[in-house]
Enzyme design. Structure first.
Site, mmCIF file in Angstrom:
data_model
loop_
_atom_site.group_PDB
_atom_site.id
_atom_site.type_symbol
_atom_site.label_atom_id
_atom_site.label_comp_id
_atom_site.label_asym_id
_atom_site.label_seq_id
_atom_site.Cartn_x
_atom_site.Cartn_y
_atom_site.Cartn_z
ATOM 1 N N PRO A 96 33.332 32.993 -11.182
ATOM 2 C CA PRO A 96 33.202 31.711 -10.486
ATOM 3 C C PRO A 96 34.470 30.869 -10.579
ATOM 4 C CG PRO A 96 31.842 31.746 -12.478
ATOM 5 C CD PRO A 96 32.383 33.138 -12.293
ATOM 6 N N GLU A 105 28.523 35.673 -20.931
ATOM 7 C CA GLU A 105 29.365 34.481 -20.758
ATOM 8 C C GLU A 105 30.646 34.816 -19.994
ATOM 9 O OE1 GLU A 105 29.117 31.190 -21.185
ATOM 10 O OE2 GLU A 105 27.036 31.729 -21.543
ATOM 11 N N ARG A 122 33.520 46.144 6.815
ATOM 12 C CA ARG A 122 33.303 45.825 8.236
ATOM 13 C C ARG A 122 34.603 45.692 9.003
ATOM 14 N NH1 ARG A 122 28.881 43.450 10.100
ATOM 15 N NH2 ARG A 122 30.072 42.177 11.551
ATOM 16 N N ASP A 158 32.971 37.766 15.339
ATOM 17 C CA ASP A 158 32.136 37.282 14.245
ATOM 18 C C ASP A 158 32.580 35.890 13.819
ATOM 19 O OD1 ASP A 158 30.397 39.360 13.868
ATOM 20 O OD2 ASP A 158 31.508 40.295 12.219
HETATM 21 N N1 SAM Z 1 30.698 31.502 -18.311
HETATM 22 C C1 SAM Z 1 31.289 31.855 -17.047
HETATM 23 C C2 SAM Z 1 31.938 30.620 -16.433
HETATM 24 O O1 SAM Z 1 31.403 29.516 -16.609
HETATM 25 O O2 SAM Z 1 32.968 30.753 -15.729
HETATM 26 C C3 SAM Z 1 30.242 32.387 -16.094
HETATM 27 C C4 SAM Z 1 29.733 33.731 -16.484
HETATM 28 S S1 SAM Z 1 28.526 34.379 -15.399
HETATM 29 C C5 SAM Z 1 27.038 33.900 -16.177
HETATM 30 C C6 SAM Z 1 28.590 36.103 -15.660
HETATM 31 C C7 SAM Z 1 29.414 36.871 -14.669
HETATM 32 O O3 SAM Z 1 28.855 36.736 -13.370
HETATM 33 C C8 SAM Z 1 30.852 36.434 -14.513
HETATM 34 O O4 SAM Z 1 31.665 37.002 -15.503
HETATM 35 C C9 SAM Z 1 31.188 36.953 -13.122
HETATM 36 O O5 SAM Z 1 31.592 38.306 -13.145
HETATM 37 C C10 SAM Z 1 29.863 36.840 -12.391
HETATM 38 N N2 SAM Z 1 29.793 35.658 -11.526
HETATM 39 C C11 SAM Z 1 28.980 34.597 -11.693
HETATM 40 N N3 SAM Z 1 29.134 33.717 -10.712
HETATM 41 C C12 SAM Z 1 30.049 34.216 -9.870
HETATM 42 C C13 SAM Z 1 30.643 33.756 -8.657
HETATM 43 N N4 SAM Z 1 30.332 32.584 -8.136
HETATM 44 N N5 SAM Z 1 31.558 34.548 -8.051
HETATM 45 C C14 SAM Z 1 31.909 35.737 -8.594
HETATM 46 N N6 SAM Z 1 31.391 36.213 -9.740
HETATM 47 C C15 SAM Z 1 30.481 35.472 -10.377
#
Ligand code: SAM
Length: 258
Positions: free
Chosen positions: A103, A130, A168, A183
């Site tokens: 994220p 995490e 795609r 698209d």
């Molecule tokens: N503690 C992290 C933070 O606050 O940045 C978030 C960890 S999340 C619970 C677990 C995993 O989900 C991340 O390591 C990532 O690979 C994936 N993930 C969660 N949200 C995501 C998003 N919006 N885009 C891409 N990957 C995401």
């Protein structure tokens, strides 16, 4: 195009990859997706891939050893002696993006999908818990992508989203070779509306122009519909879209409420 996915949950991938357009693309050798289980690269009795965070706090953190070993086993071992600086691609694989789904990454969109579709080979690293030990991000990963400003439990769905959106755009993946061109987002606008048979349903008619067979008129109508939708739903997109003089005139009319 070759995708290498690194995950703790390989079972998430087959059902989606074995369906519809992605299945056909794989069957025809247009894309190849290899899913690697990071747990296979552990050496301890319990196959540990995570551990508690240094400094305390809740949750678990993905350990660096199995992730490094998994990626290095597939893409080759890197020469860290030459290049230890954070965020610099390891020399031996600098042409293969190693993308961490997080994220905290740059927010995925059609432009990034297009950019990534130019690579013949990419690696996708899915986090869990995490997240990952920071040394993985600093010394192994070459790009970080988020699929939006919200937090999921893992990177598997984000990885599938990238695979889908990128595939795609590859030649011959869609049945209609121009299918992706109109698209939404491909040309900086939302796409025009679609209708199919019957021409009348519950008293609601498909627009006559679409049944007219006049392709110049249809093109004009579709362009104006795309402009109007974008104007109403995503006016921010119009600032970056490539617009003709005629488009701009039409938008002025929309602004004037005509
Ligand atoms: N503690 C992290 C933070 O606050 O940045 C978030 C960890 S999340 C619970 C677990 C995993 O989900 C991340 O390591 C990532 O690979 C994936 N993930 C969660 N949200 C995501 C998003 N919006 N885009 C891409 N990957 C995401």
């Amino acid at each position: 195009m070759q995708f290498e996915v690194f995950t703790l949950l390989p079972e998430v991938f087959p059902s989606y990859l074995e369906t519809s357009i992605l299945k056909r693309a794989r069957d025809r050798g247009l894309i190849n997706v290899r899913v690697h289980n990071i747990r296979d690269y552990t050496h301890d009795k319990h196959h540990m891939t995570d551990d508690t965070p240094y400094g305390g706090g809740g949750g678990m953190v993905m350990k660096p050893e199995p992730v490094f070993e998994a990626i290095e086993s597939v893409l080759g071992r890197f020469d860290y002696a030459q290049d230890a600086s954070p965020q610099t691609p390891p020399a031996s694989v600098s042409n293969i993006p190693i993308i961490l789904l997080t994220p905290q990454g740059r927010v995925f969109n059609q432009t990034i999908a297009k950019e990534l579709s130019a690579h013949p080979h990419i690696a996708l690293l899915c986090g869990r818990y995490e997240g990952i030990d920071e040394r993985i991000r600093e010394h192994l990963v070459t790009d970080e992508i988020s699929i939006g400003d919200y937090v999921l439990t893992g990177g598997e769905i984000p990885a599938l989203i990238l695979i889908d959106a990128i595939s795609r755009l590859l030649p011959n993946v869609l049945g209609d070779p121009t299918g992706a061109e109109d698209d939404s987002h491909a040309m900086g606008l939302l796409e025009y509306p679609h209708y199919t048979r019957p021409p009348e349903f519950r008293g609601w008619h498909a627009p006559e122009v679409l049944l007219s067979g006049d392709h110049a008129k249809i093109d004009k109508w579709r362009r104006q519909q795309a402009l109007e939708r974008t104007f109403k739903k995503r006016p921010d997109m119009l600032e970056k879209a490539e617009l003709t003089k005629e488009d701009l005139k039409f938008i002025e009319k929309l602004k004037a409420g005509k």
